[in-house]
Design an enzyme around this catalytic site. Structure first.
Site, PDB file in Angstrom:
ATOM      1  N   HIS A 222       0.872  -1.195   0.000  1.00  0.00           N
ATOM      2  CA  HIS A 222       0.000   0.000   0.000  1.00  0.00           C
ATOM      3  C   HIS A 222       0.905   1.239   0.000  1.00  0.00           C
ATOM      4  CE1 HIS A 222      -3.430   2.454   0.605  1.00  0.00           C
ATOM      5  NE2 HIS A 222      -3.865   2.057   1.791  1.00  0.00           N
ATOM      6  N   HIS A 261      -2.174  -2.073  -9.367  1.00  0.00           N
ATOM      7  CA  HIS A 261      -3.150  -1.440  -8.470  1.00  0.00           C
ATOM      8  C   HIS A 261      -4.394  -2.313  -8.462  1.00  0.00           C
ATOM      9  CE1 HIS A 261      -5.772   1.577  -6.674  1.00  0.00           C
ATOM     10  NE2 HIS A 261      -4.662   2.205  -6.306  1.00  0.00           N
ATOM     11  N   ASP A 314       2.735   5.895  -6.622  1.00  0.00           N
ATOM     12  CA  ASP A 314       3.987   5.832  -5.868  1.00  0.00           C
ATOM     13  C   ASP A 314       5.216   5.546  -6.716  1.00  0.00           C
ATOM     14  OD1 ASP A 314       3.052   6.606  -3.485  1.00  0.00           O
ATOM     15  OD2 ASP A 314       2.689   4.600  -2.700  1.00  0.00           O
TER      16      ASP A 314
HETATM   17  N1  ACO Z   1       5.015  -6.329 -10.690  1.00  0.00           N
HETATM   18  C1  ACO Z   1       4.887  -7.499 -11.357  1.00  0.00           C
HETATM   19  N2  ACO Z   1       3.750  -8.232 -11.348  1.00  0.00           N
HETATM   20  C2  ACO Z   1       2.706  -7.750 -10.696  1.00  0.00           C
HETATM   21  C3  ACO Z   1       2.765  -6.524  -9.999  1.00  0.00           C
HETATM   22  C4  ACO Z   1       3.965  -5.807 -10.016  1.00  0.00           C
HETATM   23  N3  ACO Z   1       4.096  -4.660  -9.356  1.00  0.00           N
HETATM   24  N4  ACO Z   1       1.563  -6.287  -9.424  1.00  0.00           N
HETATM   25  C5  ACO Z   1       0.789  -7.317  -9.731  1.00  0.00           C
HETATM   26  N5  ACO Z   1       1.470  -8.222 -10.478  1.00  0.00           N
HETATM   27  C6  ACO Z   1       0.969  -9.482 -11.001  1.00  0.00           C
HETATM   28  C7  ACO Z   1       0.925 -10.526  -9.903  1.00  0.00           C
HETATM   29  O1  ACO Z   1       2.134 -11.232  -9.807  1.00  0.00           O
HETATM   30  C8  ACO Z   1      -0.215 -11.394 -10.329  1.00  0.00           C
HETATM   31  O2  ACO Z   1       0.239 -12.242 -11.348  1.00  0.00           O
HETATM   32  P1  ACO Z   1      -0.370 -13.741 -11.503  1.00  0.00           P
HETATM   33  O3  ACO Z   1      -1.817 -13.532 -11.801  1.00  0.00           O
HETATM   34  O4  ACO Z   1       0.432 -14.303 -12.618  1.00  0.00           O
HETATM   35  O5  ACO Z   1      -0.154 -14.399 -10.175  1.00  0.00           O
HETATM   36  C9  ACO Z   1      -1.186 -10.401 -10.957  1.00  0.00           C
HETATM   37  O6  ACO Z   1      -0.390  -9.288 -11.368  1.00  0.00           O
HETATM   38  C10 ACO Z   1      -2.262  -9.910 -10.020  1.00  0.00           C
HETATM   39  O7  ACO Z   1      -1.639  -9.490  -8.802  1.00  0.00           O
HETATM   40  P2  ACO Z   1      -2.410  -9.393  -7.430  1.00  0.00           P
HETATM   41  O8  ACO Z   1      -1.457  -9.231  -6.312  1.00  0.00           O
HETATM   42  O9  ACO Z   1      -3.360 -10.540  -7.342  1.00  0.00           O
HETATM   43  O10 ACO Z   1      -3.277  -8.091  -7.677  1.00  0.00           O
HETATM   44  P3  ACO Z   1      -3.799  -7.138  -6.572  1.00  0.00           P
HETATM   45  O11 ACO Z   1      -4.843  -6.327  -7.193  1.00  0.00           O
HETATM   46  O12 ACO Z   1      -4.155  -7.876  -5.340  1.00  0.00           O
HETATM   47  O13 ACO Z   1      -2.485  -6.291  -6.258  1.00  0.00           O
HETATM   48  C11 ACO Z   1      -1.005  -4.608  -5.639  1.00  0.00           C
HETATM   49  C12 ACO Z   1      -2.391  -4.929  -6.204  1.00  0.00           C
HETATM   50  C13 ACO Z   1      -0.884  -5.195  -4.235  1.00  0.00           C
HETATM   51  C14 ACO Z   1      -0.886  -3.083  -5.547  1.00  0.00           C
HETATM   52  C15 ACO Z   1       0.086  -5.189  -6.546  1.00  0.00           C
HETATM   53  O14 ACO Z   1      -0.057  -4.680  -7.842  1.00  0.00           O
HETATM   54  C16 ACO Z   1       1.487  -4.942  -6.018  1.00  0.00           C
HETATM   55  O15 ACO Z   1       1.963  -5.703  -5.169  1.00  0.00           O
HETATM   56  N6  ACO Z   1       2.178  -3.877  -6.518  1.00  0.00           N
HETATM   57  C17 ACO Z   1       3.472  -3.505  -6.045  1.00  0.00           C
HETATM   58  C18 ACO Z   1       3.349  -2.683  -4.758  1.00  0.00           C
HETATM   59  C19 ACO Z   1       2.827  -1.303  -5.004  1.00  0.00           C
HETATM   60  O16 ACO Z   1       3.252  -0.597  -5.898  1.00  0.00           O
HETATM   61  N7  ACO Z   1       1.887  -0.885  -4.151  1.00  0.00           N
HETATM   62  C20 ACO Z   1       1.293   0.462  -4.207  1.00  0.00           C
HETATM   63  C21 ACO Z   1      -0.141   0.365  -4.618  1.00  0.00           C
HETATM   64  S1  ACO Z   1      -0.802   1.956  -4.942  1.00  0.00           S
HETATM   65  C22 ACO Z   1      -1.117   2.613  -3.456  1.00  0.00           C
HETATM   66  O17 ACO Z   1      -1.338   1.977  -2.473  1.00  0.00           O
HETATM   67  C23 ACO Z   1      -1.079   4.066  -3.396  1.00  0.00           C
END
Ligand code: ACO
Length: 378
Positions: A222, A261, A314
């Site tokens: 987050h 996201h 971010d």
């Molecule tokens: N890099 C590479 N792959 C990614 C990323 C990423 N940053 N984010 C998601 N994926 C992939 C996952 O590996 C997953 O792949 P799969 O289906 O092959 O297993 C798929 O995309 C879906 O990911 P989830 O974690 O299920 O999606 P969710 O909606 O729950 O995740 C999250 C959202 C937690 C923000 C995720 O994108 C992440 O971890 N990002 C990196 C951390 C980040 O930047 N957080 C800030 C969010 S914005 C904010 O809070 C202001």
């Protein structure tokens, strides 16, 4: 009789209530605060105006804004006992210190036990005004310096930078910070706002709800992403390393911080504002390399856009803070300072039409086991 249970893990795609605070369309990357575009607000409004808009539901006229701003400025001080607590725990992470100080501030707030909407709004304004004082007092104490008292001649963003560095920022630096605060002010029922609403739904008070929000924002999935992105940029070190570094992370199943996201499946509409600032600031400071490194990472990530994994707010924020000489460990606290108005609005909406937030878990463990006295267990 077994009934078909549909699990909604992570509450994905579940609407839990109605809101008038912000509108998000993740498919087209649209964000409105109280009906106003984030693009207009971040470019044209002040943070104080945006906070007023969120809390009161309308843009203020000149007099309303002046009165509100004066009120914010008058509420920035924190009791000496809170500074003492900060000194005692100065080695903790800034978000832990902010969480603890906000919790302790409840003991000094005259409205603490009053959960009326008027009182909650007053507390939200006070916490919005006080959070930068906490964060900067800690940053300085940790560095062996004394806290700088708030300056009521400066607006919220300029005063934050003044209290952090002990010198007045340029108007350009202050405006950059202000834009960042506006972009982070509210974002619907994200994880931290949800946590704040859960606390409020038990008819707990605003301080408890904001403490829940701060604790939830801290995680790297987050609010912690900006700090992680800057660590990644520093780790990459040179533009020429960026492509391989990014590919190595992805190939090992890792995630690129600042990408992806839960709601936005295209570029986060807040991201381009900070991207432009990050590029301009890098040039101005004679350090264009951080922007170039991140641009390279973004280029490698381009194919992921088709899977809905795009830059979020971010991705550029951390580098912008770094270029402003802001220490890495307070990046999340900056997010939290900007978000207090949003959490307050969410809590007020929860109170206004409350229902206990209490979902269900599907039990999958063993059933009806025989209790064995402790001396008879293996
Ligand atoms: N890099 C590479 N792959 C990614 C990323 C990423 N940053 N984010 C998601 N994926 C992939 C996952 O590996 C997953 O792949 P799969 O289906 O092959 O297993 C798929 O995309 C879906 O990911 P989830 O974690 O299920 O999606 P969710 O909606 O729950 O995740 C999250 C959202 C937690 C923000 C995720 O994108 C992440 O971890 N990002 C990196 C951390 C980040 O930047 N957080 C800030 C969010 S914005 C904010 O809070 C202001």
């Amino acid at each position: 009789m077994t009934t078909e249970i549909e699990l909604k893990r992570g509450l994905q795609g579940v609407y839990i209530d109605r809101t008038q605070s912000s509108f998000i369309d993740g498919a087209i990357g649209k964000l409105l605060y109280r009906g106003y575009s984030i693009h207009d607000l971040s470019e044209k409004a002040t943070f104080e105006e945006t906070v007023y808009l969120l809390l009161y539901g309308k843009l203020p006229n000149r007099k309303e804004l002046n009165d509100f701003d004066a009120h914010l400025r008058a509420n920035r001080s924190i009791p000496p006992e809170i500074v003492q607590i900060i000194r005692l725990i100065k080695d903790a992470h800034p978000m832990d210190v902010l969480r603890t100080a906000v919790s302790a501030l409840a003991a000094y707030d005259p409205d603490v036990a009053d959960n009326s909407l008027e009182s909650t709004l007053r507390k939200g304004v006070r916490l919005t005004a006080q959070a930068p004082t906490i964060v900067t007092a800690h940053a300085r104490i940790k560095d062996g310096k004394e806290p700088v008292e708030p300056d009521s001649n400066l607006n919220q963003a300029a005063n934050f930078l003044y209290m952090l560095f002990g010198k007045e920022p340029t108007s350009a630096e202050a405006r950059l910070m202000e834009k960042d605060f506006i972009l982070h002010a509210e974002h619907g029922i994200n994880a931290s706002a949800f946590a704040a609403r859960v606390a409020a739904s038990t008819i707990s008070d605003l301080h408890s709800a904001i403490v829940s929000g701060i604790g939830t924002l801290k995680g790297p999935a987050h609010g912690g992403a900006a700090e992680e992105v800057m660590k990644m940029a520093l780790d990459i070190g040179e533009e020429s390393n960026a492509e391989q570094y990014t590919r190595d992370i992805l190939e090992s199943g890792g995630r690129i911080m600042g990408f992806g996201h839960r709601v936005y499946k295209v570029e986060d509409p807040r991201a381009p504002h900070l991207q432009a600032e990050c590029e301009a600031l890098g040039e101005q400071k004679g350090q264009p390399k951080w922007f170039r490194i991140l641009s390279k990472v973004a280029e490698v990530m381009e194919p992921y856009a088709s899977r809905g994994i795009c830059p979020n707010v971010d991705f550029w924020a951390g580098t912008m803070y770094h270029l402003m000489d802001i220490p890495k460990d307070i990046f999340i606290s900056i997010f939290a300072m900007g978000r207090i108005p949003g959490w307050t609005v969410q809590v007020m909406e929860q109170y206004a039409n409350n229902i206990l937030l209490r979902p269900l878990l599907l039990y999958e463990g063993p059933m009806d086991l025989e209790y064995v006295p402790i001396d008879q267990r293996e």
